[in-house]
Design a protein around this motif. Structure first.
Motif, PDB file in Angstrom:
ATOM      1  N   GLU A  39      44.489  46.115  34.094  1.00 41.15           N
ATOM      2  CA  GLU A  39      43.908  44.803  34.386  1.00 41.15           C
ATOM      3  C   GLU A  39      43.298  44.180  33.136  1.00 41.15           C
ATOM      4  O   GLU A  39      43.421  42.972  32.901  1.00 41.15           O
ATOM      5  N   TYR A  40      42.633  44.994  32.327  1.00 41.10           N
ATOM      6  CA  TYR A  40      42.033  44.478  31.094  1.00 41.10           C
ATOM      7  C   TYR A  40      43.115  43.932  30.162  1.00 41.10           C
ATOM      8  O   TYR A  40      42.934  42.894  29.510  1.00 41.10           O
ATOM      9  N   THR A  41      44.237  44.644  30.118  1.00 44.13           N
ATOM     10  CA  THR A  41      45.348  44.191  29.279  1.00 44.13           C
ATOM     11  C   THR A  41      45.967  42.908  29.840  1.00 44.13           C
ATOM     12  O   THR A  41      46.279  41.970  29.094  1.00 44.13           O
ATOM     13  N   LYS A  42      46.124  42.882  31.151  1.00 44.26           N
ATOM     14  CA  LYS A  42      46.725  41.720  31.801  1.00 44.26           C
ATOM     15  C   LYS A  42      45.933  40.446  31.525  1.00 44.26           C
ATOM     16  O   LYS A  42      46.517  39.386  31.253  1.00 44.26           O
ATOM     17  N   TYR A  43      44.619  40.540  31.597  1.00 45.68           N
ATOM     18  CA  TYR A  43      43.772  39.359  31.413  1.00 45.68           C
ATOM     19  C   TYR A  43      43.188  39.255  30.002  1.00 45.68           C
ATOM     20  O   TYR A  43      42.340  38.395  29.759  1.00 45.68           O
ATOM     21  N   GLN A  44      43.643  40.143  29.101  1.00 46.65           N
ATOM     22  CA  GLN A  44      43.263  40.089  27.682  1.00 46.65           C
ATOM     23  C   GLN A  44      41.740  39.964  27.508  1.00 46.65           C
ATOM     24  O   GLN A  44      41.245  39.111  26.763  1.00 46.65           O
ATOM     25  N   VAL A  45      41.024  40.800  28.211  1.00 42.87           N
ATOM     26  CA  VAL A  45      39.562  40.688  28.214  1.00 42.87           C
ATOM     27  C   VAL A  45      38.945  40.991  26.847  1.00 42.87           C
ATOM     28  O   VAL A  45      37.859  40.493  26.523  1.00 42.87           O
ATOM     29  N   LEU A  46      39.626  41.791  26.026  1.00 43.96           N
ATOM     30  CA  LEU A  46      39.076  42.101  24.711  1.00 43.96           C
ATOM     31  C   LEU A  46      38.954  40.847  23.844  1.00 43.96           C
ATOM     32  O   LEU A  46      38.103  40.791  22.946  1.00 43.96           O
ATOM     33  N   ASP A  47      39.776  39.842  24.131  1.00 46.97           N
ATOM     34  CA  ASP A  47      39.709  38.589  23.372  1.00 46.97           C
ATOM     35  C   ASP A  47      38.421  37.824  23.655  1.00 46.97           C
ATOM     36  O   ASP A  47      38.026  36.958  22.859  1.00 46.97           O
ATOM     37  N   ASP A  48      37.785  38.108  24.800  1.00 42.97           N
ATOM     38  CA  ASP A  48      36.572  37.391  25.194  1.00 42.97           C
ATOM     39  C   ASP A  48      35.309  38.189  24.902  1.00 42.97           C
ATOM     40  O   ASP A  48      34.219  37.802  25.333  1.00 42.97           O
ATOM     41  N   LEU A  49      35.457  39.304  24.186  1.00 49.99           N
ATOM     42  CA  LEU A  49      34.314  40.155  23.847  1.00 49.99           C
ATOM     43  C   LEU A  49      34.156  40.233  22.338  1.00 49.99           C
ATOM     44  O   LEU A  49      35.111  39.988  21.589  1.00 49.99           O
ATOM     45  N   PRO A  50      32.961  40.562  21.880  1.00 51.28           N
ATOM     46  CA  PRO A  50      32.823  40.890  20.462  1.00 51.28           C
ATOM     47  C   PRO A  50      33.780  42.041  20.140  1.00 51.28           C
ATOM     48  O   PRO A  50      34.087  42.854  21.011  1.00 51.28           O
TER      49      PRO A  50
END
Length: 230
Positions: A39-50
């Motif tokens: 899910e984290y990969t699907k929604y690219q959550v790392l892009d929205d974090l430091p």
């Protein structure tokens, strides 16, 4: 007396429905290896974090999930973000997750209560010398059908506007506004966006529906076979 037998059977069905529902939630979020990473990969959550690694984020997630089921005392989780060591969750997020944990543990406790009630009702049926093989399957069919029908109507309503009813859910189950988070300052809302909740709800609904259909199918089969023998 037959009415009492049927009511006990319906109560058992309702208890089983709640047991299966909470178990479905646990199965999706706890017993599904790789689900959060996917899910984290699907929604690219790392892009929205430091800047941080997926491994560190998954470690934080593991600690968060342990906290929700009562295996961790607090949610002060330290990780590496933006090249520095810091706590992942701030005070507002921690306060909100305390409410979430209370809700989750309350649901788990209610599942245990339902299990006890179901066993007690079954014992009472035997104590009343009911013909359990004849009484229970039809009652389970009826109770399961009623309960599932109610949930199906609710699911249909929610599916018309998930965002709206997601907010309604929070207003019903939380007595404060701590669940209203700011993506600029709160990491939690960035790692579990609305799409994550929608995917998770769909998975839970699918698994729960399958389990209920199995229960209903077995009960219907036993009920029809009992009538045939009669």
């Amino acid at each position: 007396m037959k009415i009492v037998h049927r009511l006990l059977g319906i109560l058992i069905a309702f208890c089983l429905m709640w047991i299966l529902f909470i178990t479905s939630i646990q199965a999706v979020v706890y017993w599904n290896p790789g689900y959060f990473e996917k899910e984290y990969t699907k929604y690219q959550v790392l892009d929205d974090l430091p800047p941080m690694t997926m491994e560190d984020l998954l470690d934080v997630t593991d600690e968060m999930m342990d906290y929700l089921k009562g295996d961790r005392a607090d949610l002060h989780v330290t990780t590496t973000m933006g090249g520095e060591t810091r706590e992942f969750f701030n005070d507002r997020e921690i306060a909100h997750m305390e409410d979430v944990r209370d809700l989750f543990l309350g649901a788990i406790f209610l599942r245990r209560v339902c299990l006890v009630v179901a066993v007690a009702c079954l014992a009472l049926l035997f104590g009343l010398k009911a013909k359990v093989r004849r009484v229970l399957p039809p009652a389970l069919c009826l109770g399961t059908g009623l309960f599932f029908g109610i949930l199906a109507v609710l699911a249909a309503i929610i599916s018309t506007d998930f965002s709206k009813y997601f907010v309604v859910f929070h207003h019903i189950f939380f007595k404060n506004d701590l669940w209203i988070l700011n993506p600029e300052t709160d990491m939690l809302i960035n790692i579990v966006p609305e799409g994550f909740f929608l995917d998770t709800a769909a998975r839970i609904a699918g698994l729960y529906g399958a389990l209920v259909l199995v229960l209903f199918g077995v009960s219907l089969f036993l009920s029809l076979r009992g009538r045939g023998k009669k």
